[in-house]
Design a protein around this motif. Structure first.
Motif, PDB file in Angstrom:
ATOM      1  N   VAL A  47      -0.170  16.412  -6.138  1.00  0.00           N
ATOM      2  CA  VAL A  47       0.656  15.442  -5.410  1.00  0.00           C
ATOM      3  C   VAL A  47       0.108  14.030  -5.641  1.00  0.00           C
ATOM      4  CG1 VAL A  47       1.248  14.629  -3.087  1.00  0.00           C
ATOM      5  CG2 VAL A  47       1.487  17.054  -3.665  1.00  0.00           C
ATOM      6  N   CYS A  97       8.619   6.544   2.355  1.00  0.00           N
ATOM      7  CA  CYS A  97       7.260   6.810   1.839  1.00  0.00           C
ATOM      8  C   CYS A  97       6.280   6.829   3.008  1.00  0.00           C
ATOM      9  CB  CYS A  97       6.793   5.727   0.865  1.00  0.00           C
ATOM     10  SG  CYS A  97       7.927   5.287  -0.447  1.00  0.00           S
ATOM     11  N   MET A 126      13.531  10.770   1.448  1.00  0.00           N
ATOM     12  CA  MET A 126      13.228   9.853   0.353  1.00  0.00           C
ATOM     13  C   MET A 126      14.293   9.970  -0.742  1.00  0.00           C
ATOM     14  SD  MET A 126       9.984   9.675  -2.230  1.00  0.00           S
ATOM     15  CE  MET A 126      10.562  11.131  -3.086  1.00  0.00           C
ATOM     16  N   MET A 129       2.099  10.870  -7.252  1.00  0.00           N
ATOM     17  CA  MET A 129       2.250   9.624  -6.505  1.00  0.00           C
ATOM     18  C   MET A 129       1.832   8.444  -7.380  1.00  0.00           C
ATOM     19  SD  MET A 129       3.369  10.152  -3.457  1.00  0.00           S
ATOM     20  CE  MET A 129       3.958  11.730  -2.876  1.00  0.00           C
ATOM     21  N   ALA A 169       8.858   3.281  -7.678  1.00  0.00           N
ATOM     22  CA  ALA A 169       9.206   2.464  -6.510  1.00  0.00           C
ATOM     23  C   ALA A 169       9.056   0.980  -6.845  1.00  0.00           C
ATOM     24  CB  ALA A 169       8.332   2.852  -5.324  1.00  0.00           C
ATOM     25  N   LEU A 191       5.844   8.280  -8.673  1.00  0.00           N
ATOM     26  CA  LEU A 191       6.519   7.683  -7.515  1.00  0.00           C
ATOM     27  C   LEU A 191       6.171   6.208  -7.341  1.00  0.00           C
ATOM     28  CD1 LEU A 191       6.283  10.912  -6.715  1.00  0.00           C
ATOM     29  CD2 LEU A 191       7.266  10.039  -4.594  1.00  0.00           C
ATOM     30  N   TYR A 231       0.834  12.957   6.422  1.00  0.00           N
ATOM     31  CA  TYR A 231       0.154  13.841   5.465  1.00  0.00           C
ATOM     32  C   TYR A 231      -0.920  13.167   4.622  1.00  0.00           C
ATOM     33  CZ  TYR A 231       3.888  17.141   6.478  1.00  0.00           C
ATOM     34  OH  TYR A 231       4.765  17.996   7.091  1.00  0.00           O
ATOM     35  N   LEU A 260      12.685   8.433  -8.432  1.00  0.00           N
ATOM     36  CA  LEU A 260      12.270   8.734  -7.061  1.00  0.00           C
ATOM     37  C   LEU A 260      13.083   9.877  -6.475  1.00  0.00           C
ATOM     38  CD1 LEU A 260      11.751   5.304  -5.285  1.00  0.00           C
ATOM     39  CD2 LEU A 260      10.011   6.922  -6.090  1.00  0.00           C
ATOM     40  N   CYS A 306       6.108   9.831   5.476  1.00  0.00           N
ATOM     41  CA  CYS A 306       5.351  10.993   5.021  1.00  0.00           C
ATOM     42  C   CYS A 306       3.851  10.687   5.013  1.00  0.00           C
ATOM     43  CB  CYS A 306       5.811  11.447   3.633  1.00  0.00           C
ATOM     44  SG  CYS A 306       5.160  13.065   3.176  1.00  0.00           S
ATOM     45  N   HIS A 307       3.499   9.496   4.585  1.00  0.00           N
ATOM     46  CA  HIS A 307       2.072   9.146   4.517  1.00  0.00           C
ATOM     47  C   HIS A 307       1.411   9.167   5.883  1.00  0.00           C
ATOM     48  CE1 HIS A 307       2.835   6.959   0.454  1.00  0.00           C
ATOM     49  NE2 HIS A 307       2.745   8.276   0.331  1.00  0.00           N
ATOM     50  N   TRP A 351      11.403  -2.097  -5.998  1.00  0.00           N
ATOM     51  CA  TRP A 351      10.971  -3.156  -5.077  1.00  0.00           C
ATOM     52  C   TRP A 351      10.826  -4.515  -5.761  1.00  0.00           C
ATOM     53  CZ3 TRP A 351       6.716   0.619  -3.028  1.00  0.00           C
ATOM     54  CH2 TRP A 351       7.319   1.526  -2.136  1.00  0.00           C
ATOM     55  N   LEU A 395      11.073  15.249   4.892  1.00  0.00           N
ATOM     56  CA  LEU A 395      10.622  13.916   4.512  1.00  0.00           C
ATOM     57  C   LEU A 395      10.909  13.638   3.034  1.00  0.00           C
ATOM     58  CD1 LEU A 395       7.332  13.993   6.567  1.00  0.00           C
ATOM     59  CD2 LEU A 395       9.216  12.378   6.917  1.00  0.00           C
TER      60      LEU A 395
HETATM   61  C1  HEC Z   1       6.796  14.197   1.294  1.00  0.00           C
HETATM   62  C2  HEC Z   1       5.631  13.378   1.436  1.00  0.00           C
HETATM   63  C3  HEC Z   1       5.447  12.114   0.677  1.00  0.00           C
HETATM   64  C4  HEC Z   1       6.394  11.178   0.324  1.00  0.00           C
HETATM   65  C5  HEC Z   1       7.888  11.200   0.589  1.00  0.00           C
HETATM   66  C6  HEC Z   1       5.683  10.142  -0.383  1.00  0.00           C
HETATM   67  N1  HEC Z   1       4.357  10.429  -0.452  1.00  0.00           N
HETATM   68 FE1  HEC Z   1       2.949   9.299  -1.380  1.00  0.00          FE
HETATM   69  N2  HEC Z   1       1.523  10.624  -0.811  1.00  0.00           N
HETATM   70  C7  HEC Z   1       1.739  11.778  -0.085  1.00  0.00           C
HETATM   71  C8  HEC Z   1       0.474  12.467   0.101  1.00  0.00           C
HETATM   72  C9  HEC Z   1       0.280  13.781   0.828  1.00  0.00           C
HETATM   73  C10 HEC Z   1      -0.513  11.678  -0.494  1.00  0.00           C
HETATM   74  C11 HEC Z   1      -2.012  11.963  -0.574  1.00  0.00           C
HETATM   75  C12 HEC Z   1      -2.233  12.857  -1.765  1.00  0.00           C
HETATM   76  C13 HEC Z   1      -3.636  13.366  -1.853  1.00  0.00           C
HETATM   77  O1  HEC Z   1      -4.558  12.551  -1.795  1.00  0.00           O
HETATM   78  O2  HEC Z   1      -3.764  14.586  -2.016  1.00  0.00           O
HETATM   79  C14 HEC Z   1       0.179  10.522  -1.070  1.00  0.00           C
HETATM   80  C15 HEC Z   1      -0.449   9.523  -1.788  1.00  0.00           C
HETATM   81  C16 HEC Z   1       0.175   8.447  -2.361  1.00  0.00           C
HETATM   82  C17 HEC Z   1      -0.473   7.450  -3.162  1.00  0.00           C
HETATM   83  C18 HEC Z   1      -1.947   7.452  -3.553  1.00  0.00           C
HETATM   84  C19 HEC Z   1      -2.073   8.267  -4.828  1.00  0.00           C
HETATM   85  C20 HEC Z   1      -3.496   8.393  -5.323  1.00  0.00           C
HETATM   86  O3  HEC Z   1      -3.885   7.546  -6.148  1.00  0.00           O
HETATM   87  O4  HEC Z   1      -4.175   9.325  -4.902  1.00  0.00           O
HETATM   88  C21 HEC Z   1       0.472   6.532  -3.533  1.00  0.00           C
HETATM   89  C22 HEC Z   1       0.272   5.309  -4.386  1.00  0.00           C
HETATM   90  C23 HEC Z   1       1.721   6.974  -2.967  1.00  0.00           C
HETATM   91  N3  HEC Z   1       1.508   8.139  -2.268  1.00  0.00           N
HETATM   92  C24 HEC Z   1       2.925   6.324  -3.139  1.00  0.00           C
HETATM   93  C25 HEC Z   1       4.133   6.771  -2.604  1.00  0.00           C
HETATM   94  C26 HEC Z   1       5.378   6.056  -2.695  1.00  0.00           C
HETATM   95  C27 HEC Z   1       5.551   4.710  -3.363  1.00  0.00           C
HETATM   96  C28 HEC Z   1       6.315   6.814  -2.068  1.00  0.00           C
HETATM   97  C29 HEC Z   1       7.774   6.530  -1.844  1.00  0.00           C
HETATM   98  C30 HEC Z   1       8.564   6.016  -2.895  1.00  0.00           C
HETATM   99  C31 HEC Z   1       5.648   8.017  -1.582  1.00  0.00           C
HETATM  100  N4  HEC Z   1       4.337   7.945  -1.927  1.00  0.00           N
HETATM  101  C32 HEC Z   1       6.304   9.018  -0.910  1.00  0.00           C
HETATM  102  C33 HEC Z   1       2.937  12.243   0.364  1.00  0.00           C
HETATM  103  C34 HEC Z   1       4.162  11.617   0.198  1.00  0.00           C
END
Ligand code: HEC
Length: 161
Positions: A34, A139, A109, A38, A46, A42, A146, A83, A142-143, A50, A105
């Protein structure tokens, strides 16, 4: 005799259903974490959305920008659709942290991103800008739950709603 045949048939059915393999589909690859999705899909996607429309006010006055050429609009559509489809990647087994809240969630998105895609198709600058915020909130929602050091925090909320 009648009964006997029936029993045999039921037995055969039971045996068939018990011995069945779990439904198999395409060999999806979910080794990519994940966190990697991200950082490498993602987040850059994004940014395409933006950064597309904006205003800066500084000593030179107000500067606004928006996509003008087809290529610039394509970047916005690319970001929005990446996305929207990323939601599916997040919902895959091995990535989804649970089967209800996480899924909702991710769907939120996807909905926001798909609307942004349609706004980009319509070249509706104001709507692209407004939906950028809706995506941002999706975003964050969810953050908040989680993306925390305590990996179990999201699960507390999971059952109630
Ligand atoms: C359904 C849940 C969910 C959604 C929706 C979500 N995220 Fe995340 N995101 C997470 C989780 C969980 C983590 C932490 C992952 C980990 O460290 O294991 C994370 C981590 C991140 C990180 C850090 C990544 C890294 O370097 O470790 C970024 C940047 C990020 N998200 C951007 C976004 C953006 C931009 C969006 C929306 C467009 C988004 N996320 C939508 C769950 C989500």
């Amino acid at each position: 005799m009648q009964t006997r045949i029936l029993i045999v048939t039921v037995g055969a059915l039971l045996a068939a259903s018990c011995g069945e393999e779990p439904p198999s589909g395409p060999p999806f690859r979910t080794e990519t974490s994940v966190s990697m999705l991200m950082a490498n899909i993602l987040d850059p996607a994004a940014d395409l959305l933006w950064d597309a429309v904006g205003t800066v006010i500084d000593e030179n006055g107000e500067t606004t920008w928006e996509p003008e050429t087809e290529e610039e609009w394509l970047q916005v559509r690319l970001g929005a659709m990446a996305l929207a489809e990323s939601a599916n990647l997040l919902m895959m087994d091995g990535r989804a942290r649970d089967q209800d809240q996480w899924i909702r969630l991710a769907e939120d998105m996807a909905d926001a991103a798909m609307q942004a895609f349609e706004a980009a198709e319509a070249r509706d600058v104001q709507r692209v800008f407004d939906l950028g915020e809706v995506v941002y909130n999706s975003c964050n929602n969810c953050h908040t739950l989680y993306w925390v050091d305590d990996e179990d925090r999201g699960r507390v909320v999971e059952s109630g709603s």
